[in-house]
Motif scaffolding. Structure first.
Motif, PDB file in Angstrom:
ATOM      1  N   TYR A 187       0.838  -1.200   0.000  1.00 33.50           N
ATOM      2  CA  TYR A 187       0.000   0.000   0.000  1.00 33.50           C
ATOM      3  C   TYR A 187       0.875   1.254   0.000  1.00 33.50           C
ATOM      4  N   MET A 188       1.994   1.187   0.701  1.00 34.21           N
ATOM      5  CA  MET A 188       2.939   2.303   0.717  1.00 34.21           C
ATOM      6  C   MET A 188       3.586   2.483  -0.653  1.00 34.21           C
ATOM      7  N   VAL A 189       4.101   1.396  -1.223  1.00 32.24           N
ATOM      8  CA  VAL A 189       4.755   1.472  -2.536  1.00 32.24           C
ATOM      9  C   VAL A 189       3.783   1.975  -3.598  1.00 32.24           C
ATOM     10  N   LYS A 190       2.549   1.526  -3.517  1.00 36.01           N
ATOM     11  CA  LYS A 190       1.543   1.914  -4.501  1.00 36.01           C
ATOM     12  C   LYS A 190       1.356   3.426  -4.545  1.00 36.01           C
ATOM     13  N   SER A 191       1.520   4.098  -3.403  1.00 35.58           N
ATOM     14  CA  SER A 191       1.353   5.556  -3.373  1.00 35.58           C
ATOM     15  C   SER A 191       2.395   6.263  -4.221  1.00 35.58           C
ATOM     16  N   GLY A 192       3.553   5.633  -4.424  1.00 36.16           N
ATOM     17  CA  GLY A 192       4.592   6.236  -5.257  1.00 36.16           C
ATOM     18  C   GLY A 192       4.443   5.913  -6.731  1.00 36.16           C
ATOM     19  N   LEU A 193       3.462   5.072  -7.062  1.00 33.87           N
ATOM     20  CA  LEU A 193       3.238   4.685  -8.458  1.00 33.87           C
ATOM     21  C   LEU A 193       2.015   5.365  -9.060  1.00 33.87           C
ATOM     22  N   GLU A 194       1.298   6.124  -8.239  1.00 37.12           N
ATOM     23  CA  GLU A 194       0.045   6.733  -8.694  1.00 37.12           C
ATOM     24  C   GLU A 194       0.327   8.004  -9.485  1.00 37.12           C
ATOM     25  N   GLU A 195      -0.109   8.019 -10.733  1.00 41.80           N
ATOM     26  CA  GLU A 195       0.167   9.132 -11.637  1.00 41.80           C
ATOM     27  C   GLU A 195      -0.417  10.454 -11.143  1.00 41.80           C
ATOM     28  N   TYR A 210       2.985   9.508   5.058  1.00 43.36           N
ATOM     29  CA  TYR A 210       2.065   8.955   6.047  1.00 43.36           C
ATOM     30  C   TYR A 210       2.099   7.421   6.018  1.00 43.36           C
ATOM     31  N   ARG A 211       2.084   6.871   4.824  1.00 45.29           N
ATOM     32  CA  ARG A 211       2.121   5.402   4.700  1.00 45.29           C
ATOM     33  C   ARG A 211       3.488   4.853   5.113  1.00 45.29           C
ATOM     34  N   LEU A 212       4.547   5.609   4.802  1.00 41.44           N
ATOM     35  CA  LEU A 212       5.886   5.190   5.232  1.00 41.44           C
ATOM     36  C   LEU A 212       5.975   5.164   6.754  1.00 41.44           C
ATOM     37  N   THR A 213       5.421   6.177   7.400  1.00 42.83           N
ATOM     38  CA  THR A 213       5.428   6.235   8.861  1.00 42.83           C
ATOM     39  C   THR A 213       4.624   5.084   9.460  1.00 42.83           C
ATOM     40  N   ALA A 214       3.468   4.792   8.860  1.00 41.78           N
ATOM     41  CA  ALA A 214       2.655   3.666   9.342  1.00 41.78           C
ATOM     42  C   ALA A 214       3.395   2.346   9.162  1.00 41.78           C
ATOM     43  N   HIS A 215       4.096   2.200   8.038  1.00 35.28           N
ATOM     44  CA  HIS A 215       4.843   0.966   7.750  1.00 35.28           C
ATOM     45  C   HIS A 215       5.972   0.770   8.755  1.00 35.28           C
ATOM     46  N   LEU A 216       6.725   1.832   9.016  1.00 30.17           N
ATOM     47  CA  LEU A 216       7.817   1.730   9.984  1.00 30.17           C
ATOM     48  C   LEU A 216       7.276   1.548  11.396  1.00 30.17           C
ATOM     49  N   GLY A 217       6.202   2.264  11.724  1.00 31.51           N
ATOM     50  CA  GLY A 217       5.629   2.147  13.061  1.00 31.51           C
ATOM     51  C   GLY A 217       5.139   0.746  13.362  1.00 31.51           C
ATOM     52  N   LEU A 266       9.078   7.559  14.707  1.00 37.05           N
ATOM     53  CA  LEU A 266       8.033   7.916  13.751  1.00 37.05           C
ATOM     54  C   LEU A 266       8.329   9.276  13.118  1.00 37.05           C
ATOM     55  N   SER A 267       8.864  10.189  13.917  1.00 35.69           N
ATOM     56  CA  SER A 267       9.269  11.485  13.376  1.00 35.69           C
ATOM     57  C   SER A 267      10.362  11.307  12.325  1.00 35.69           C
ATOM     58  N   GLY A 268      11.275  10.364  12.575  1.00 31.53           N
ATOM     59  CA  GLY A 268      12.323  10.073  11.600  1.00 31.53           C
ATOM     60  C   GLY A 268      11.769   9.523  10.306  1.00 31.53           C
ATOM     61  N   ALA A 269      10.665   8.782  10.386  1.00 34.73           N
ATOM     62  CA  ALA A 269      10.032   8.280   9.167  1.00 34.73           C
ATOM     63  C   ALA A 269       9.480   9.426   8.324  1.00 34.73           C
ATOM     64  N   LEU A 270       8.935  10.432   8.985  1.00 35.41           N
ATOM     65  CA  LEU A 270       8.459  11.613   8.258  1.00 35.41           C
ATOM     66  C   LEU A 270       9.627  12.345   7.600  1.00 35.41           C
ATOM     67  N   VAL A 271      10.764  12.433   8.307  1.00 28.98           N
ATOM     68  CA  VAL A 271      11.964  13.050   7.733  1.00 28.98           C
ATOM     69  C   VAL A 271      12.395  12.304   6.475  1.00 28.98           C
ATOM     70  N   GLY A 273      10.514  10.294   4.606  1.00 27.35           N
ATOM     71  CA  GLY A 273       9.492  10.349   3.572  1.00 27.35           C
ATOM     72  C   GLY A 273       9.478  11.646   2.794  1.00 27.35           C
ATOM     73  N   LEU A 274       9.901  12.736   3.430  1.00 29.23           N
ATOM     74  CA  LEU A 274       9.916  14.050   2.775  1.00 29.23           C
ATOM     75  C   LEU A 274      11.317  14.468   2.331  1.00 29.23           C
ATOM     76  N   ASP A 275      12.313  13.590   2.513  1.00 27.51           N
ATOM     77  CA  ASP A 275      13.714  13.952   2.262  1.00 27.51           C
ATOM     78  C   ASP A 275      14.085  15.209   3.032  1.00 27.51           C
ATOM     79  N   ALA A 276      13.532  15.323   4.235  1.00 24.31           N
ATOM     80  CA  ALA A 276      13.750  16.522   5.030  1.00 24.31           C
ATOM     81  C   ALA A 276      15.164  16.618   5.582  1.00 24.31           C
ATOM     82  N   GLY A 277      15.913  15.529   5.549  1.00 25.42           N
ATOM     83  CA  GLY A 277      17.291  15.567   6.019  1.00 25.42           C
ATOM     84  C   GLY A 277      18.215  16.343   5.098  1.00 25.42           C
ATOM     85  N   LEU A 278      17.698  16.747   3.933  1.00 28.59           N
ATOM     86  CA  LEU A 278      18.530  17.453   2.961  1.00 28.59           C
ATOM     87  C   LEU A 278      18.310  18.967   2.953  1.00 28.59           C
ATOM     88  N   VAL A 279      17.331  19.461   3.692  1.00 25.20           N
ATOM     89  CA  VAL A 279      16.984  20.874   3.559  1.00 25.20           C
ATOM     90  C   VAL A 279      17.856  21.786   4.413  1.00 25.20           C
TER      91      VAL A 279
END
Length: 365
Positions: A187-195, A210-217, A266-271, A273-279
């Protein structure tokens, strides 16, 4: 001690009066009988499991927790190498990997129909595609191996009668969670395939944070369940002879620490998922500011905490050490994976500590 013996001892301490009514001691008899019965049933339940059974069940549970730990590490590497969207289909029992050149070209052609190739990886070669494909394939197969490693011994131990009634319920819960984890991964991977999620050329194809965080959690919850039960079977917590107010405060602190580690993960999963570690790649300030100017740039305000990379990284900076090095070195794959593993190790120690303190229930009056 039987209820009758307790009654006889109790009578020695009751002031001698001529009119001692049964109703005066009946509540004591009832509570004592229930307590004795519960302790007796628990003792019988554990005593009827042979020692060899407890030993192998404990080893199996530790093995399951170790494999889930490995899945988290492999999943982190899959994310860091941006391999998660290389496989565009999902099969319950997996599929045979491509062998011939024609099969690889067919798989590559299928990948080219999705947003990641169209918007980001137009220049990727077949050999580069093979690397990210094998990374994702390995992650999925590891998950299926966990299912087999769990299910086959569980069926054998169940048939041998090596599970207590309580353990049977926990085994069923773990089995359901393993299946849920696999479905949630797709379900998580599918979100990255949706046009429809990536309409603009500037959009970055990636899975939903959100799905990445749920998957890791859910993986962390599954790991915690396996580890907690493994400790309970192999190293049962000792009874606490004297419960003090200080000990109760320490127990609360240990549980709060465990919860805080989980929330930070879980906060790290959001980081991730958004590539927030690069900003913002400076510490302790973010671009020479203690509080970045775009901290609350999104509207409504609550969106910032899950969708604004700046806010997500700002929240996650409560983790230091490896996290600081990861930011300053622009998120190198090895160090970032070690950072994620460190969070799971920290959670492991918190689980072990709270397990040892689980008999601290309340201060006796």
């Amino acid at each position: 001690m039987s209820a009758l013996c307790f009654a006889s001892k109790l009578c020695r301490f009751i002031p001698v009066t001529r009119n001692v009514k049964l109703t005066q001691i009946q509540p004591y008899l009832k509570r004592t009988t229930v307590t004795i019965a519960r302790k007796g049933l628990q003792k019988i339940a554990f005593d009827e499991i042979p020692e060899v059974g407890n030993k192998w069940v404990g080893r199996w549970l530790f093995g399951c927790s170790g494999m889930v730990f490995g899945a988290v590490v492999i999943g982190g590497l899959t994310r860091l190498t941006e391999s998660g969207l290389s496989m565009t289909d999902w099969h319950l029992f997996g599929k045979r990997p491509p062998i011939s050149q024609i099969e690889w070209e067919r798989e590559f052609s299928q990948y080219q129909d999705y947003p990641e190739f169209k918007l980001k990886n137009k220049d990727i070669s077949l050999e580069e595609f093979k690397f990210i494909w094998w990374m994702e394939y390995g992650h999925r197969q590891w998950g299926r191996t966990i299912g087999a490693f769990f299910l086959l011994p569980a069926a054998y131990f169940w048939q041998k009668g090596w599970f207590t009634r309580a353990m049977k319920k926990r085994v069923i819960a773990c089995g359901v969670l393993i299946g849920f984890q696999g479905l949630l991964g797709w379900y998580m991977v599918k979100s990255g395939l949706e046009e429809h999620r990536f309409k603009e050329p500037s959009d970055v194809p990636r899975v939903s944070q959100y799905r990445l965080t749920a998957h890791l959690g859910s993986a962390f919850v599954l790991y915690s369940l396996f580890l907690w039960n493994a400790l309970g079977v192999t190293y049962p917590a000792q009874q606490i002879k004297q419960v003090t107010a200080q000990a109760m405060k320490f127990r609360k602190l240990a549980h709060m620490t465990k919860g805080w580690v989980f929330i930070t993960a879980l906060s790290g999963a959001l980081v991730a998922g958004l590539d927030a570690g690069l900003v913002y790649n400076s510490f302790p300030k973010m671009a020479d500011r203690w509080i970045p100017s775009d901290l609350l740039a999104f509207s409504p305000t609550l969106r910032n905490f899950t969708e604004n990379p700046t806010t997500v990284q700002f929240d996650h900076r409560i983790m230091v050490g490896l996290g600081i090095s990861t930011l300053l070195l622009y998120v190198p794959t090895g160090l970032a994976a070690l950072h994620q593993s460190g969070s799971l190790l920290t959670l492991s120690f918190a689980i072990w500590l709270t397990h040892e303190l689980k008999h601290l229930k309340k201060i006796p009056k």
